[in-house]
Design an enzyme around this catalytic site. Structure first.
Site, PDB file in Angstrom:
ATOM      1  N   GLY A   1       2.640   4.581  13.223  1.00  0.00           N
ATOM      2  CA  GLY A   1       3.453   3.399  13.523  1.00  0.00           C
ATOM      3  C   GLY A   1       3.100   2.784  14.872  1.00  0.00           C
TER       4      GLY A   1
ATOM      5  N   GLU B   1       9.721   1.849  10.875  1.00  0.00           N
ATOM      6  CA  GLU B   1      10.712   2.918  10.712  1.00  0.00           C
ATOM      7  C   GLU B   1       9.939   4.221  10.767  1.00  0.00           C
ATOM      8  OE1 GLU B   1      13.786   2.609  10.860  1.00  0.00           O
ATOM      9  OE2 GLU B   1      13.949   0.452  10.574  1.00  0.00           O
TER      10      GLU B   1
ATOM     11  N   CYS C   1      13.397  11.661   6.554  1.00  0.00           N
ATOM     12  CA  CYS C   1      13.406  11.185   7.937  1.00  0.00           C
ATOM     13  C   CYS C   1      14.764  11.442   8.565  1.00  0.00           C
ATOM     14  CB  CYS C   1      13.077   9.716   7.980  1.00  0.00           C
ATOM     15  SG  CYS C   1      14.024   8.789   6.778  1.00  0.00           S
TER      16      CYS C   1
ATOM     17  N   GLY D   1       6.752   5.459   8.221  1.00  0.00           N
ATOM     18  CA  GLY D   1       5.850   6.606   8.240  1.00  0.00           C
ATOM     19  C   GLY D   1       5.945   7.311   9.576  1.00  0.00           C
ATOM     20  N   SER D   2       4.848   7.934   9.952  1.00  0.00           N
ATOM     21  CA  SER D   2       4.906   8.788  11.141  1.00  0.00           C
ATOM     22  C   SER D   2       4.818   7.974  12.431  1.00  0.00           C
ATOM     23  CB  SER D   2       3.780   9.815  11.087  1.00  0.00           C
ATOM     24  OG  SER D   2       2.552   9.143  11.096  1.00  0.00           O
TER      25      SER D   2
ATOM     26  N   GLU E   1       9.427  16.369  15.690  1.00  0.00           N
ATOM     27  CA  GLU E   1       9.704  16.327  14.251  1.00  0.00           C
ATOM     28  C   GLU E   1       8.810  17.335  13.528  1.00  0.00           C
ATOM     29  OE1 GLU E   1       8.453  12.956  11.764  1.00  0.00           O
ATOM     30  OE2 GLU E   1      10.541  12.795  11.120  1.00  0.00           O
TER      31      GLU E   1
ATOM     32  N   LYS F   1       0.845  -1.189   0.000  1.00  0.00           N
ATOM     33  CA  LYS F   1       0.000   0.000   0.000  1.00  0.00           C
ATOM     34  C   LYS F   1       0.881   1.239   0.000  1.00  0.00           C
ATOM     35  CE  LYS F   1      -1.697   2.987   2.710  1.00  0.00           C
ATOM     36  NZ  LYS F   1      -1.808   4.134   1.799  1.00  0.00           N
TER      37      LYS F   1
HETATM   38  N1  NAD Z   1      12.729   6.159   9.711  1.00  0.00           N
HETATM   39  C1  NAD Z   1      12.521   6.018   8.427  1.00  0.00           C
HETATM   40  O1  NAD Z   1      13.062   5.118   7.794  1.00  0.00           O
HETATM   41  C2  NAD Z   1      11.616   6.958   7.689  1.00  0.00           C
HETATM   42  C3  NAD Z   1      11.787   7.159   6.320  1.00  0.00           C
HETATM   43  C4  NAD Z   1      10.924   8.029   5.658  1.00  0.00           C
HETATM   44  C5  NAD Z   1       9.888   8.663   6.345  1.00  0.00           C
HETATM   45  N2  NAD Z   1       9.749   8.462   7.655  1.00  0.00           N
HETATM   46  C6  NAD Z   1       8.705   9.165   8.414  1.00  0.00           C
HETATM   47  O2  NAD Z   1       7.489   9.182   7.690  1.00  0.00           O
HETATM   48  C7  NAD Z   1       6.716  10.319   8.061  1.00  0.00           C
HETATM   49  C8  NAD Z   1       6.183  10.990   6.822  1.00  0.00           C
HETATM   50  O3  NAD Z   1       5.423  10.092   6.094  1.00  0.00           O
HETATM   51  P1  NAD Z   1       3.823  10.124   6.050  1.00  0.00           P
HETATM   52  O4  NAD Z   1       3.319  11.481   6.383  1.00  0.00           O
HETATM   53  O5  NAD Z   1       3.404   9.488   4.765  1.00  0.00           O
HETATM   54  O6  NAD Z   1       3.465   9.156   7.272  1.00  0.00           O
HETATM   55  P2  NAD Z   1       2.032   8.523   7.631  1.00  0.00           P
HETATM   56  O7  NAD Z   1       2.218   7.754   8.890  1.00  0.00           O
HETATM   57  O8  NAD Z   1       0.968   9.515   7.578  1.00  0.00           O
HETATM   58  O9  NAD Z   1       1.755   7.523   6.427  1.00  0.00           O
HETATM   59  C9  NAD Z   1       2.621   6.478   6.109  1.00  0.00           C
HETATM   60  C10 NAD Z   1       1.829   5.362   5.441  1.00  0.00           C
HETATM   61  O10 NAD Z   1       0.940   4.798   6.408  1.00  0.00           O
HETATM   62  C11 NAD Z   1      -0.371   4.762   5.890  1.00  0.00           C
HETATM   63  N3  NAD Z   1      -1.335   4.828   7.009  1.00  0.00           N
HETATM   64  C12 NAD Z   1      -1.903   5.941   7.565  1.00  0.00           C
HETATM   65  N4  NAD Z   1      -2.768   5.568   8.534  1.00  0.00           N
HETATM   66  C13 NAD Z   1      -2.746   4.215   8.608  1.00  0.00           C
HETATM   67  C14 NAD Z   1      -3.423   3.250   9.408  1.00  0.00           C
HETATM   68  N5  NAD Z   1      -4.300   3.608  10.360  1.00  0.00           N
HETATM   69  N6  NAD Z   1      -3.157   1.952   9.212  1.00  0.00           N
HETATM   70  C15 NAD Z   1      -2.256   1.565   8.282  1.00  0.00           C
HETATM   71  N7  NAD Z   1      -1.609   2.424   7.468  1.00  0.00           N
HETATM   72  C16 NAD Z   1      -1.833   3.739   7.634  1.00  0.00           C
HETATM   73  C17 NAD Z   1      -0.413   5.965   4.959  1.00  0.00           C
HETATM   74  O11 NAD Z   1      -1.486   5.882   4.059  1.00  0.00           O
HETATM   75  C18 NAD Z   1       0.947   5.848   4.289  1.00  0.00           C
HETATM   76  O12 NAD Z   1       0.931   4.888   3.266  1.00  0.00           O
HETATM   77  C19 NAD Z   1       7.666  11.189   8.855  1.00  0.00           C
HETATM   78  O13 NAD Z   1       7.372  11.099  10.216  1.00  0.00           O
HETATM   79  C20 NAD Z   1       9.031  10.595   8.576  1.00  0.00           C
HETATM   80  O14 NAD Z   1       9.997  10.808   9.562  1.00  0.00           O
HETATM   81  C21 NAD Z   1      10.580   7.623   8.349  1.00  0.00           C
HETATM   82  O1  LIG Z   2      14.573   7.472   3.476  1.00  0.00           O
HETATM   83  C1  LIG Z   2      15.335   7.344   2.535  1.00  0.00           C
HETATM   84  C2  LIG Z   2      16.611   8.053   2.371  1.00  0.00           C
HETATM   85  O2  LIG Z   2      17.525   7.409   1.597  1.00  0.00           O
HETATM   86  C3  LIG Z   2      17.178   8.490   3.604  1.00  0.00           C
HETATM   87  S1  LIG Z   2      18.635   9.316   3.380  1.00  0.00           S
HETATM   88  O3  LIG Z   2      18.335  10.719   3.496  1.00  0.00           O
HETATM   89  O4  LIG Z   2      19.270   9.060   2.099  1.00  0.00           O
HETATM   90  O5  LIG Z   2      19.517   8.893   4.440  1.00  0.00           O
END
Ligand code: NAD
Ligand SMILES: O=C[C@H](O)CS(=O)(=O)O
Length: 498
Positions: free
Chosen positions: A236, A253, A287, A231-232, A388, A178
């Site tokens: 998570g 993550e 992130c 995601g967020s 964040e 998804k």
């Molecule tokens: N640590 C990492 O590896 C990493 C990498 C990239 C982004 N991020 C984080 O991602 C966030 C930004 O992404 P975002 O705004 O898309 O995050 P988000 O949590 O809003 O969404 C992420 C995914 O989860 C899905 N989702 C939302 N609600 C859900 C539910 N109730 N059940 C299952 N799935 C659901 C969304 O549709 C989307 O596909 C930031 O906090 C960022 O730090 C982390």
């Molecule tokens: O989330 C994916 C990215 O590759 C992270 S990074 O900025 O390259 O470390």
């Protein structure tokens, strides 16, 4: 532009190798200019059920294909991605907003991951160990888990999906993916690449839709054995608790509050350059983006001058125009969140020395742009230094010593990436030992992970799993211990005859 690159006006789900229409859909908007690029399906739980049914059947056969042959499909995926790199990068810029050079870099991460995981198909190492009894052989092997679910965010719509789906597929699983509704085109393109590479039908399935519908249905589906989520923090944690109730394996993550430490002996030009790209590249929507600079008080002013000069030079606008180095914010909600934190920072008493406002003049008004922002004299416990923001907002926190710098770095709930600029070799090794983050950089910014190393964080950034690297296989495999007794008689282990 979108129409010439993208054949479809409406995307379809990819289920069992078929492109399946959905009744309901929503628009995908280019954040750079507000134009509609394509329609994306809004599916529901019943579509997830169908996808899981076909995935279960496909997985049984796929698991029996020798891993080196599964890897050959991955090799072909890598080749096709390479051929289509420019097209993928341009589409990625359109749906996500990041500037072209970053989009090309993200696609390259996916290509690298394909070739790396193709290699893993010839390894997938287990272990052999001496057995306790004579004429007995013992070993352990990795086995696929079954049908796995991956849920990905909008900020790295192709790279993160490759970190998850490639190891899952090479290991013999079937995948339900998804993608984020904001950035569905990369999923469509990657599914087409798998189709063209000859992946058997049903091994990869893409179901578009809202997290609260499709994502939630995946989390609750009894036949999806693993959820790998990026995601967020809020989403998570909810997913983890739901999976916990079902004893479902979950890999998370999540966010970061990443810092760059600049010591009094640092090369300040180098540090400033590293900070500028870590904080304002991708408009701070990584992130791993740096949102804190922990600076020794003796060099604070000189660093600040360099940062202000660097900010002046940043060209902002549509990422398809290669003269631009910083693109838009993903959507209005993202802009509003950043604005909220600017207000919080001011109220907390941090000093705003650059940016702090939405860019609205001329063409900026069509998209969502925020001026690169710098706060100085921030305190470690301020909300702008703890939470964040996910935008181009950086806070400078002065400290008096190396020890204080480490303490401030570690004094947040996240633990993804950190960096230190210093020329003292002793401090380098102390820092890499003491910084409590999953990724540590020395004399470089906080971004730019390489795919053959584990990616992920400590504390509130995740739950101990890692994407990418060989470690990603741990998420998508179960260990099996196998004992082969070739003594020809029944030998009973763990029987103490003394
Ligand atoms: N640590 C990492 O590896 C990493 C990498 C990239 C982004 N991020 C984080 O991602 C966030 C930004 O992404 P975002 O705004 O898309 O995050 P988000 O949590 O809003 O969404 C992420 C995914 O989860 C899905 N989702 C939302 N609600 C859900 C539910 N109730 N059940 C299952 N799935 C659901 C969304 O549709 C989307 O596909 C930031 O906090 C960022 O730090 C982390
Ligand atoms: O989330 C994916 C990215 O590759 C992270 S990074 O900025 O390259 O470390």
């Amino acid at each position: 532009m979108a129409e010439t690159l993208l054949e479809a006006k409406k995307l379809n789900n990819f289920i069992g190798g078929d492109w399946v229409e959905s009744n309901d859909s929503t628009e995908v908007i280019n954040p750079a200019n507000g134009e509609t690029i394509v329609q994306v399906p809004l599916s529901d739980g019943s579509t997830v059920d169908k996808a899981v049914e076909v995935a279960k059947k496909a997985q049984k056969d796929w698991a029996k294909v020798p891993a080196p042959q599964r890897a050959e499909v991955m090799l072909e995926v890598g080749n096709l991605m390479k051929q289509r790199k420019e097209r993928l990068a341009r589409l990625l810029t359109m749906e996500n907003g990041k500037v072209l050079e970053e989009a090309r870099g993200e696609v390259q991460e996916g290509i690298d991951m394909a070739f790396y995981m193709a290699g893993e198909g010839r390894r997938l190492f287990g272990h052999t160990t001496p057995a306790e009894l004579p004429n007995k052989f013992s070993m352990s092997q990795r086995c696929p888990v079954g049908v796995v679910g991956i849920i990905t965010p909008w900020n790295f719509p192709i790279a993160i999906a490759t970190w998850k789906s490639f190891p899952a597929i090479v290991a013999g699983n079937a995948v339900i993916w998804k993608p984020a509704t904001e950035t569905p085109i990369m999923a469509y393109e990657l599914a087409k690449i798998f189709e063209d590479a000859g992946l058997p039908k049903g091994v990869l399935n893409v179901v578009y839709g809202k997290g609260s519908a499709v994502g939630d249905a995946m989390v609750h589906h009894g036949d999806i054995r693993v959820i790998s989520f990026t995601g967020s923090d809020v989403t998570g944690r909810n997913i983890a608790s739901e999976c916990g109730k079902q004893l479902k394996k979950v890999s998370l993550e999540m966010g970061g509050k990443n810092a760059v430490i600049v010591m009094d002996d640092a090369d300040l030009d180098l540090a400033a350059e590293g900070i500028i790209w870590s904080a304002y590249g991708t408009s701070g929507q990584r992130c791993t983006a740096a949102s804190r600079v922990i600076v020794h008080e003796d060099v604070k002013e000189r660093l600040e001058e360099r940062l202000l000069a660097g900010i002046e030079k940043l060209t902002i606008g549509d990422g398809l125009d290669e003269t631009n180095k910083v693109g838009p914010i993903i959507n209005k909600a993202g802009l509003e969140k950043i604005q909220k934190y600017i207000q919080i920072g001011k109220e907390e008493g941090a000093k705003l020395v650059a940016g702090g406002y939405v860019l609205e003049d001329g063409d900026f008004a069509k998209g969502h742009y925020f001026a690169p922002t710098l706060f100085t004299d921030a305190k470690p416990d301020m909300r702008i230094a703890q939470e964040e923001i996910f935008g181009p907002v950086l806070s400078l926190i002065p400290v008096k010593s190396f020890e204080e710098a480490i303490e401030v770095n570690n004094g947040v709930s996240y633990g993804l990436s950190s960096s230190i600029f210093t020329t003292d070799a002793n401090r380098v090794f102390q820092a890499q030992r003491d910084l409590d983050t999953g990724i540590v950089y020395v004399n470089a910014g906080t971004t730019g992970a390489e795919i053959h190393l584990p990616f992920g964080g400590t504390k509130g950034t995740g739950n101990g799993h890692r994407d990418s690297g060989v470690q990603a296989l741990d998420v998508f495999t179960e260990w099996k211990a196998v004992y082969v007794d070739y003594s020809g008689k029944l030998q009973r282990a763990q029987i103490d005859t003394e």
